[in-house]
Scaffold this active site. Structure first.
Site, PDB file in Angstrom:
ATOM      1  N   ASP A   1       6.307   0.476   5.923  1.00  0.00           N
ATOM      2  CA  ASP A   1       5.699   0.899   7.197  1.00  0.00           C
ATOM      3  C   ASP A   1       5.504  -0.277   8.164  1.00  0.00           C
ATOM      4  OD1 ASP A   1       3.647   0.150   5.284  1.00  0.00           O
ATOM      5  OD2 ASP A   1       2.132   0.969   6.633  1.00  0.00           O
TER       6      ASP A   1
ATOM      7  N   HIS B   1      -3.638  -8.059  -0.705  1.00  0.00           N
ATOM      8  CA  HIS B   1      -3.047  -6.731  -0.517  1.00  0.00           C
ATOM      9  C   HIS B   1      -2.147  -6.259  -1.668  1.00  0.00           C
ATOM     10  CE1 HIS B   1      -1.891  -3.196   1.621  1.00  0.00           C
ATOM     11  NE2 HIS B   1      -0.637  -3.569   1.811  1.00  0.00           N
TER      12      HIS B   1
HETATM   13 ZN   LIG Z   1       0.644  -0.626   5.959  1.00  0.00          ZN
HETATM   14 ZN   LIG Z   2       0.805  -2.582   3.110  1.00  0.00          ZN
END
Ligand SMILES: [Zn+2]
Ligand SMILES: [Zn+2]
Length: 307
Positions: A67, A140
């Site tokens: 994304d 992340h």
């Molecule tokens: Zn994202």
């Molecule tokens: Zn991500």
């Protein structure tokens, strides 16, 4: 200097919010646009704006989740069709080179400009006379970077009136005085250039962070920033969910801005579960911790004034 959001949604495209991309317009500063992330259909979003792909000088990819990345090969190819001839540098985590080179090679895409791919580590990733960019790793679950864009201070203006009052006429000597040098006039008068230059204009700081949990690195990158762009995938009540998926809540983002003593916070990367009033609720939550918070929307722009 202006931030123009092209995609502000999390994960998958939605009608209201496309996937991640934000442009930093540096037209006055360097005649260029820098793009942060390039989710799918970013080039379609650009069609609705005044951004010209040939002006894009840097594309900084925070991390390699689709994304934030899948729009890149298409945009690179179109830039070539649209007579982009100046060099372009794409910065991002390791793996970026393989992705881009493979996509361009298997699709037979030939670029008519010089493409540089810079796989980055933490530290200074770009530095010239007008800007420096510092990258740091966030939290992340896959390498995700935040970027701190620092505009260099501009030298103060030459105090022309003061020079004229002393009878110093414009000429090459003005240049030396502007540089703060000591000069000797024809009549033997000695002038200290520093006394004829106004105070320097402070450069601006813009921090754009990739997907992350609340983390110390985000605060360091956002320190005293004029603007911080921070993801807020979840509302405050979903703290556990945010943690499990390596994302932030509204409160996490606001807490980063508050601790960093930033001037302004813009929330982006909003889950499609929050629409209309629910999205406004997100800003309200963040404002309780950091009042100067705004919510990004696709095609929203935020100008960043000096000082
Ligand atoms: Zn994202
Ligand atoms: Zn991500």
């Amino acid at each position: 200097m202006e931030l123009l959001f092209l995609g502000t949604g999390a994960g998958v495209p939605a009608k209201e919010r496309n996937v991640s991309s934000v442009a930093l317009q540096l037209l006055d500063e360097r005649g260029a646009t820098w793009l942060f992330d390039c989710g799918e259909a970013t080039q379609h979003q650009i069609l609705h704006t005044a951004i010209r792909p040939r002006r894009i000088e840097h594309i900084l990819i925070t991390h390699l989740h689709g994304d934030h990345l899948f729009g890149l090969p298409g945009l690179l190819g179109s830039r070539s069709f649209q007579s982009g001839e100046t060099p372009l540098t794409v910065f991002g985590p390791r793996g970026l080179r393989a992705f881009v080179e493979t996509a361009l090679a298997v699709s037979g895409t030939k670029l008519r400009y010089e493409l540089n791919i810079a796989e980055i580590e933490e530290g200074v990733i770009f530095d010239d006379e007008t800007f420096q960019v510092i990258a740091k790793r966030l939290d992340h679950g896959m390498p995700s970077y935040g970027f701190r864009v620092v505009e260099k201070d501009l030298p103060g203006p030459l105090l022309v009136d003061r020079l004229r009052a002393l009878g110093v006429r414009p000429g090459p000597i003005y240049q030396q005085i502007k540089q703060g040098k000591t000069v000797v006039l024809e009549d033997g008068t000695v002038l200290d250039g520093r006394e004829f230059v106004g105070p320097p204009q402070k450069g601006r700081i813009v921090t754009v962070l990739g997907d992350t949990r609340f983390c110390e690195a985000a605060i360091e990158l956002a320190r005293d920033a004029d603007v911080v762009v921070h993801e807020a995938t979840f509302a405050a009540a979903e703290q556990q969910l945010a943690h499990d998926y390596f994302h932030s809540t509204t409160i996490d983002a606001a807490e980063v801005a508050r601790r960093a003593r930033a001037k302004r916070l813009i929330l982006t990367h909003i889950s499609s579960r929050y629409q209309g009033a629910a999205a406004l609720q997100l800003v309200a939550e963040a404002r309780r911790v950091f009042p100067n918070t705004e919510l990004a929307a696709d095609f929203a722009s935020f100008s960043i004034p000096r000082g």
